[in-house]
Design a protein around this motif. Structure first.
Motif, PDB file in Angstrom:
ATOM      1  N   MET A  40       0.808  -1.049   0.043  1.00  0.00           N
ATOM      2  CA  MET A  40       0.175   0.285   0.112  1.00  0.00           C
ATOM      3  C   MET A  40       0.854   1.252   0.060  1.00  0.00           C
ATOM      4  O   MET A  40       1.730   1.605   0.680  1.00  0.00           O
ATOM      5  CB  MET A  40      -0.776   0.048   1.212  1.00  0.00           C
ATOM      6  N   THR A  41       0.605   2.206  -0.848  1.00  0.00           N
ATOM      7  CA  THR A  41       1.325   3.534  -0.909  1.00  0.00           C
ATOM      8  C   THR A  41       0.983   4.319   0.271  1.00  0.00           C
ATOM      9  O   THR A  41      -0.196   4.585   0.671  1.00  0.00           O
ATOM     10  CB  THR A  41       0.928   4.026  -2.174  1.00  0.00           C
ATOM     11  N   THR A  42       1.931   4.931   1.149  1.00  0.00           N
ATOM     12  CA  THR A  42       1.766   5.922   2.290  1.00  0.00           C
ATOM     13  C   THR A  42       1.435   7.143   1.499  1.00  0.00           C
ATOM     14  O   THR A  42       2.422   7.813   0.822  1.00  0.00           O
ATOM     15  CB  THR A  42       2.802   5.696   3.020  1.00  0.00           C
ATOM     16  N   PRO A  43       0.552   8.025   2.022  1.00  0.00           N
ATOM     17  CA  PRO A  43       0.272   9.379   1.363  1.00  0.00           C
ATOM     18  C   PRO A  43       1.531  10.334   1.810  1.00  0.00           C
ATOM     19  O   PRO A  43       1.982   9.764   2.814  1.00  0.00           O
ATOM     20  CB  PRO A  43      -1.224   9.831   1.854  1.00  0.00           C
ATOM     21  N   ALA A  44       1.490  11.224   1.256  1.00  0.00           N
ATOM     22  CA  ALA A  44       2.468  12.641   1.844  1.00  0.00           C
ATOM     23  C   ALA A  44       2.084  13.013   3.126  1.00  0.00           C
ATOM     24  O   ALA A  44       0.993  13.062   3.470  1.00  0.00           O
ATOM     25  CB  ALA A  44       2.721  13.446   0.683  1.00  0.00           C
ATOM     26  N   ILE A  45       3.241  13.380   3.828  1.00  0.00           N
ATOM     27  CA  ILE A  45       3.017  14.003   5.347  1.00  0.00           C
ATOM     28  C   ILE A  45       2.159  15.105   4.900  1.00  0.00           C
ATOM     29  O   ILE A  45       2.588  15.808   4.141  1.00  0.00           O
ATOM     30  CB  ILE A  45       4.394  14.030   5.975  1.00  0.00           C
ATOM     31  N   ASN A  46       1.641  15.526   6.011  1.00  0.00           N
ATOM     32  CA  ASN A  46       0.639  16.700   6.226  1.00  0.00           C
ATOM     33  C   ASN A  46      -0.453  16.813   4.903  1.00  0.00           C
ATOM     34  O   ASN A  46      -0.931  18.108   4.434  1.00  0.00           O
ATOM     35  CB  ASN A  46       1.585  18.010   6.009  1.00  0.00           C
ATOM     36  N   THR A  47      -0.959  15.694   4.681  1.00  0.00           N
ATOM     37  CA  THR A  47      -1.925  15.672   3.594  1.00  0.00           C
ATOM     38  C   THR A  47      -3.157  14.940   4.156  1.00  0.00           C
ATOM     39  O   THR A  47      -2.930  14.245   5.060  1.00  0.00           O
ATOM     40  CB  THR A  47      -1.651  15.028   2.365  1.00  0.00           C
ATOM     41  N   VAL A  48      -4.279  15.440   3.770  1.00  0.00           N
ATOM     42  CA  VAL A  48      -5.675  14.636   4.264  1.00  0.00           C
ATOM     43  C   VAL A  48      -5.530  13.258   3.694  1.00  0.00           C
ATOM     44  O   VAL A  48      -5.615  13.135   2.640  1.00  0.00           O
ATOM     45  CB  VAL A  48      -6.723  15.398   3.684  1.00  0.00           C
ATOM     46  N   SER A  49      -5.509  12.491   4.480  1.00  0.00           N
ATOM     47  CA  SER A  49      -5.345  10.944   4.268  1.00  0.00           C
ATOM     48  C   SER A  49      -6.297  10.017   4.622  1.00  0.00           C
ATOM     49  O   SER A  49      -6.296   8.891   4.475  1.00  0.00           O
ATOM     50  CB  SER A  49      -3.909  10.428   4.565  1.00  0.00           C
TER      51      SER A  49
END
Length: 123
Positions: free
Chosen positions: A1-10
């Motif tokens: 699974m791809t981890t979203p970028a830090i400080n993004t609505v995830s």
């Protein structure tokens, strides 16, 4: 699974005192599917087509007065983000909390009284 970028609505959460009805509504409207969260009682994971994994959840709440919809921002350090939010005028509703699987989250009110969450995923 791809981890979203830090400080993004995830992540997002829908709180409902009628979780089966709200799942039927969103499932019918958007084609979302639901499964019980194995790491949290009273919580269902929301999946939708094209996502690598769960993208949100339904929290089973005890009364309609607790119904809500909120977003969560992925952060590098929940405790540091909570401290920074307080310095900027935010109010901590739920302090940093660790779930059974190691996910850490907190709930904050912004300066306009909007509830949102921050989290770091389980290791």
């Amino acid at each position: 699974m791809t981890t979203p970028a830090i400080n993004t609505v995830s992540w997002f959460q829908i709180g409902s005192d009628k979780p089966d009805e709200v799942a039927k509504f969103y499932g019918g409207l958007f084609g979302w599917t639901f499964a019980p969260d194995p790491n949290s009682d009273g919580y269902d994971l929301i999946n939708y087509a094209g996502a690598d994994g769960a993208s949100g959840g339904i929290a089973h709440v005890p009364a309609a007065s607790a119904n809500h919809a909120t977003f969560f921002v992925l952060v590098g350090d929940v405790a540091a983000t909570v401290a920074a939010s307080e310095k900027l005028g935010g109010t901590v509703l739920v302090p940093p909390t660790t779930s059974k699987d190691g996910l850490v989250f907190a709930h904050i009110l912004d300066t306009s009284g909007n509830n949102f969450g921050v989290f770091t995923p389980a290791p």
